[in-house]
Design a protein around this motif. Structure first.
Motif, PDB file in Angstrom:
ATOM      1  N   ALA A   1      10.676 -17.500  10.911  1.00  0.00           N
ATOM      2  CA  ALA A   1      10.726 -18.220   9.642  1.00  0.00           C
ATOM      3  C   ALA A   1       9.411 -18.957   9.413  1.00  0.00           C
ATOM      4  N   GLY A   2       8.937 -18.875   8.179  1.00  0.00           N
ATOM      5  CA  GLY A   2       7.653 -19.472   7.840  1.00  0.00           C
ATOM      6  C   GLY A   2       6.484 -18.515   7.957  1.00  0.00           C
ATOM      7  N   GLY A   3       6.732 -17.363   8.537  1.00  0.00           N
ATOM      8  CA  GLY A   3       5.671 -16.388   8.740  1.00  0.00           C
ATOM      9  C   GLY A   3       5.434 -15.514   7.522  1.00  0.00           C
ATOM     10  N   SER A   4       4.549 -14.537   7.705  1.00  0.00           N
ATOM     11  CA  SER A   4       4.142 -13.666   6.604  1.00  0.00           C
ATOM     12  C   SER A   4       4.177 -12.202   7.033  1.00  0.00           C
ATOM     13  N   LEU A   5       4.383 -11.343   6.060  1.00  0.00           N
ATOM     14  CA  LEU A   5       4.288  -9.901   6.241  1.00  0.00           C
ATOM     15  C   LEU A   5       3.747  -9.293   4.958  1.00  0.00           C
ATOM     16  N   ARG A   6       3.126  -8.136   5.095  1.00  0.00           N
ATOM     17  CA  ARG A   6       2.684  -7.396   3.911  1.00  0.00           C
ATOM     18  C   ARG A   6       3.255  -5.991   3.965  1.00  0.00           C
ATOM     19  N   LEU A   7       3.945  -5.629   2.910  1.00  0.00           N
ATOM     20  CA  LEU A   7       4.477  -4.286   2.779  1.00  0.00           C
ATOM     21  C   LEU A   7       3.544  -3.447   1.909  1.00  0.00           C
ATOM     22  N   SER A   8       3.461  -2.164   2.247  1.00  0.00           N
ATOM     23  CA  SER A   8       2.656  -1.233   1.461  1.00  0.00           C
ATOM     24  C   SER A   8       3.505  -0.030   1.073  1.00  0.00           C
ATOM     25  N   CYS A   9       3.203   0.524  -0.075  1.00  0.00           N
ATOM     26  CA  CYS A   9       3.895   1.724  -0.541  1.00  0.00           C
ATOM     27  C   CYS A   9       2.890   2.590  -1.287  1.00  0.00           C
ATOM     28  N   THR A  10       2.700   3.802  -0.780  1.00  0.00           N
ATOM     29  CA  THR A  10       1.790   4.746  -1.421  1.00  0.00           C
ATOM     30  C   THR A  10       2.595   5.840  -2.107  1.00  0.00           C
ATOM     31  N   ALA A  11       2.284   6.058  -3.368  1.00  0.00           N
ATOM     32  CA  ALA A  11       3.022   7.030  -4.184  1.00  0.00           C
ATOM     33  C   ALA A  11       2.216   8.314  -4.347  1.00  0.00           C
ATOM     34  N   SER A  12       2.916   9.442  -4.236  1.00  0.00           N
ATOM     35  CA  SER A  12       2.268  10.758  -4.369  1.00  0.00           C
ATOM     36  C   SER A  12       2.364  11.247  -5.815  1.00  0.00           C
ATOM     37  N   VAL A  13       1.920  10.417  -6.719  1.00  0.00           N
ATOM     38  CA  VAL A  13       1.975  10.754  -8.134  1.00  0.00           C
ATOM     39  C   VAL A  13       0.849  10.043  -8.838  1.00  0.00           C
ATOM     40  N   SER A  14       0.358  10.638  -9.884  1.00  0.00           N
ATOM     41  CA  SER A  14      -0.712   9.997 -10.648  1.00  0.00           C
ATOM     42  C   SER A  14      -0.235   8.662 -11.205  1.00  0.00           C
ATOM     43  N   ARG A  15      -1.103   7.686 -11.148  1.00  0.00           N
ATOM     44  CA  ARG A  15      -0.726   6.358 -11.655  1.00  0.00           C
ATOM     45  C   ARG A  15      -0.435   6.403 -13.144  1.00  0.00           C
ATOM     46  N   PHE A  16      -0.918   7.434 -13.811  1.00  0.00           N
ATOM     47  CA  PHE A  16      -0.684   7.540 -15.245  1.00  0.00           C
ATOM     48  C   PHE A  16       0.739   7.997 -15.548  1.00  0.00           C
ATOM     49  N   SER A  17       1.434   8.482 -14.502  1.00  0.00           N
ATOM     50  CA  SER A  17       2.825   8.898 -14.657  1.00  0.00           C
ATOM     51  C   SER A  17       3.810   7.791 -14.337  1.00  0.00           C
ATOM     52  N   ILE A  18       3.283   6.657 -13.868  1.00  0.00           N
ATOM     53  CA  ILE A  18       4.145   5.566 -13.440  1.00  0.00           C
ATOM     54  C   ILE A  18       4.333   4.557 -14.562  1.00  0.00           C
ATOM     55  N   ASN A  19       5.587   4.262 -14.867  1.00  0.00           N
ATOM     56  CA  ASN A  19       5.891   3.227 -15.846  1.00  0.00           C
ATOM     57  C   ASN A  19       6.070   1.878 -15.154  1.00  0.00           C
ATOM     58  N   THR A  20       6.798   1.898 -14.039  1.00  0.00           N
ATOM     59  CA  THR A  20       7.051   0.677 -13.275  1.00  0.00           C
ATOM     60  C   THR A  20       7.006   1.019 -11.787  1.00  0.00           C
ATOM     61  N   ILE A  21       6.387   0.151 -10.997  1.00  0.00           N
ATOM     62  CA  ILE A  21       6.390   0.315  -9.551  1.00  0.00           C
ATOM     63  C   ILE A  21       6.683  -1.033  -8.931  1.00  0.00           C
ATOM     64  N   GLY A  22       7.496  -1.030  -7.889  1.00  0.00           N
ATOM     65  CA  GLY A  22       7.829  -2.319  -7.309  1.00  0.00           C
ATOM     66  C   GLY A  22       8.707  -2.208  -6.086  1.00  0.00           C
ATOM     67  N   TRP A  23       9.319  -3.340  -5.745  1.00  0.00           N
ATOM     68  CA  TRP A  23      10.107  -3.462  -4.531  1.00  0.00           C
ATOM     69  C   TRP A  23      11.493  -4.028  -4.835  1.00  0.00           C
TER      70      TRP A  23
ATOM     71  N   VAL B   1       1.017   0.156  -3.851  1.00  0.00           N
ATOM     72  CA  VAL B   1       1.481  -1.166  -4.253  1.00  0.00           C
ATOM     73  C   VAL B   1       1.762  -1.973  -2.992  1.00  0.00           C
ATOM     74  N   TYR B   2       1.434  -3.244  -3.046  1.00  0.00           N
ATOM     75  CA  TYR B   2       1.603  -4.133  -1.909  1.00  0.00           C
ATOM     76  C   TYR B   2       2.567  -5.263  -2.271  1.00  0.00           C
ATOM     77  N   LEU B   3       3.245  -5.748  -1.259  1.00  0.00           N
ATOM     78  CA  LEU B   3       4.056  -6.953  -1.418  1.00  0.00           C
ATOM     79  C   LEU B   3       3.670  -7.907  -0.298  1.00  0.00           C
ATOM     80  N   GLN B   4       2.920  -8.929  -0.658  1.00  0.00           N
ATOM     81  CA  GLN B   4       2.555  -9.957   0.306  1.00  0.00           C
ATOM     82  C   GLN B   4       3.659 -10.999   0.324  1.00  0.00           C
ATOM     83  N   MET B   5       4.264 -11.173   1.483  1.00  0.00           N
ATOM     84  CA  MET B   5       5.391 -12.090   1.614  1.00  0.00           C
ATOM     85  C   MET B   5       4.992 -13.242   2.524  1.00  0.00           C
TER      86      MET B   5
END
Length: 116
Positions: free
Chosen positions: A14-36, A78-82
């Motif tokens: 508790a109190g610590g940090s993590l960073r999640l990463s997600c790489t998508a195999s699709v053109s960014r122009f095809s993405i409407n929303t990306i998230g966690w 996309v990254y999620l810094q927690m």
């Protein structure tokens, strides 16, 4: 078919940090929303944070001020810094992409466990 490859989960105190990463195999122009999203045992899957086309970010109230979502278009990632993680953040975290053709894709999930 869109593939989403996640990484970065783990066990943290508790109190610590993590960073999640997600790489998508699709053109960014095809993405409407990306998230966690996340799903804790016995609970429904819930939105954590996302980035909508145009760069608008949305956060669950429970993570505002602690989590930051960002996107590297060059890497299609996309990254999620927690930060300031709490035991109630323990869940399986899923990357999600909604395409411009209204298709919905999920990653395999990565476990985040926060010990007290």
């Amino acid at each position: 078919q869109v593939q989403l490859v996640e990484s970065g989960g783990g066990l943290v105190q508790a109190g610590g940090s993590l960073r999640l990463s997600c790489t998508a195999s699709v053109s960014r122009f095809s993405i409407n929303t990306i998230g966690w999203y996340r799903q804790a045992p016995g609970k429904q899957r819930e939105l954590v944070a996302n980035i909508v086309s145009g760069g608008i970010t949305n956060y669950a109230d429970s993570v505002k001020g602690r989590f930051t979502i960002s996107r590297d278009n060059a890497k299609n990632t996309v990254y999620l810094q927690m930060s300031s993680l709490q035991p109630e953040d323990t869940a399986v975290y899923y990357c999600n992409v909604k395409t411009t053709k209204l298709l919905n894709f999920w990653g395999q999930g990565t476990q985040v466990t926060v010990s007290s």
